[in-house]
Design an enzyme around this catalytic site. Structure first.
Site, PDB file in Angstrom:
ATOM      1  N   HIS A   1      61.668  36.223 -50.807  1.00 58.79           N
ATOM      2  CA  HIS A   1      61.565  36.680 -49.425  1.00 58.79           C
ATOM      3  C   HIS A   1      62.751  36.186 -48.588  1.00 58.79           C
ATOM      4  O   HIS A   1      63.394  36.969 -47.879  1.00 58.79           O
ATOM      5  CB  HIS A   1      60.250  36.177 -48.817  1.00 58.79           C
TER       6      HIS A   1
ATOM      7  N   HIS B   1      67.304  36.184 -45.439  1.00 53.42           N
ATOM      8  CA  HIS B   1      67.961  35.287 -44.485  1.00 53.42           C
ATOM      9  C   HIS B   1      69.109  34.486 -45.086  1.00 53.42           C
ATOM     10  O   HIS B   1      69.484  33.445 -44.539  1.00 53.42           O
ATOM     11  CB  HIS B   1      66.922  34.330 -43.880  1.00 53.42           C
TER      12      HIS B   1
ATOM     13  N   LYS C   1      66.648  46.412 -40.721  1.00 50.86           N
ATOM     14  CA  LYS C   1      66.093  45.092 -40.390  1.00 50.86           C
ATOM     15  C   LYS C   1      66.278  44.976 -38.881  1.00 50.86           C
ATOM     16  O   LYS C   1      67.393  44.763 -38.402  1.00 50.86           O
ATOM     17  CB  LYS C   1      66.873  43.988 -41.124  1.00 50.86           C
TER      18      LYS C   1
END
Length: 282
Positions: free
Chosen positions: A158, A173, A219
């Site tokens: 993730h 990220h 995103k």
């Protein structure tokens, strides 16, 4: 919270978090702050689908970065994941070995050794360095059901890889994977609204809050550190998950305030990383 390789978060004061984060930045040998160049282009706002930045975000990353062992081991994992969390990950033995190789590489760095020592001294973590490695592996690579039907996701996937679910990009990220996919033509940088600099001219890296598309899927609100090592990111995220879970965890890097938001995913009494990412304001 007393199980092996666990520990409560009571042992870290707000001041401790700042002391530790600055220690880690000064230990960050795999930081490539002086080796990247960004082209920020236009400012935009959260979720704006308009592309006002015609050029890529990364103008250049020094080729030597690709040869650094930590980035080689990180990149080895990139072909192991299915971007949809609703698809069962096959998670082969070879993949587990690549994951362990990354954790071992991270655990051998000054950043992770300092983290282990600090958390142990504060009573946040109890166990040997091997226990600490296992804790990192289980926390980040333990598979859980993010799509609620299949073992299709882990905290590492993730946060450090990224997923696509319900028509938008989820997680994602980490700057090195981001750069890798931008180079491959899979990402389109749209624009940003906030940046952070760790030292003058991002000498020790920095951060960005921005929006982009991944193979056409947006995103709306993304944020990531830039040029920091993966072990620094994992050390900060793990520390914040253990001591300030489900909250904004205030650290500083080269004097710059950073607020790390963690979300924990609890499955059968085990705590995994739900998500973790930097923000630049409280």
């Amino acid at each position: 919270d007393e199980e092996c390789g666990g520990g409560g978060g009571g042992g870290m004061s707000n001041e401790d978090l700042i002391v530790l984060s600055e220690m880690l930045l000064s230990d960050d040998a795999n930081n490539v702050g002086g080796k990247i160049e960004l082209n920020l282009q236009c400012t935009t706002n959260n979720g704006n689908p308009q592309d006002c930045s015609p050029a890529p975000l990364f103008t250049s990353v020094d080729p030597s970065v690709m040869e650094m062992p930590i980035y080689v081991k990180l990149a080895a994992l990139y072909d192991n994941y299915n971007v949809s969390p609703g698809v069962v990950e096959d998670h082969t033995e070879e993949e587990k070995m690549e994951e362990m190789a990354l954790i071992e590489e991270m655990a051998s760095t000054a950043v992770m050794k300092t983290t282990y020592q600090f958390l142990t001294d504060k009573g946040v973590f109890t166990g040997t360095e091997e226990d600490w490695q296992r804790h990192l592996y289980d926390t980040w690579f333990g598979m859980y059901d993010r799509a609620k039907t299949t073992l299709g996701s882990s905290g590492f996937e993730h946060v450090f890889i990224g997923e696509i679910k319900k028509g938008s990009v989820s997680g994602f990220h980490n700057w090195f994977h981001w750069y890798t996919l931008e180079q491959a033509g899979e990402l389109n940088y749209l624009g940003y609204w906030e940046t952070a600099e760790f030292g003058p001219d991002m000498e020790y890296g920095g951060g960005i809050s921005f929006t982009y598309t991944w193979n056409g899927t947006q995103k709306p609100y993304g944020s990531m550190f830039v040029a920091t090592s993966p072990e620094l990111e994992m050390a900060l995220y793990t520390t914040c998950l253990m001591t300030r879970p489900d909250a904004k965890c205030h650290v500083t890097l080269a004097g710059r305030d950073v607020y790390i938001q963690t979300w924990k995913e609890t499955v059968g009494g085990n705590i995994f990383v739900g998500s973790s990412y930097p923000d630049w304001a409280p």
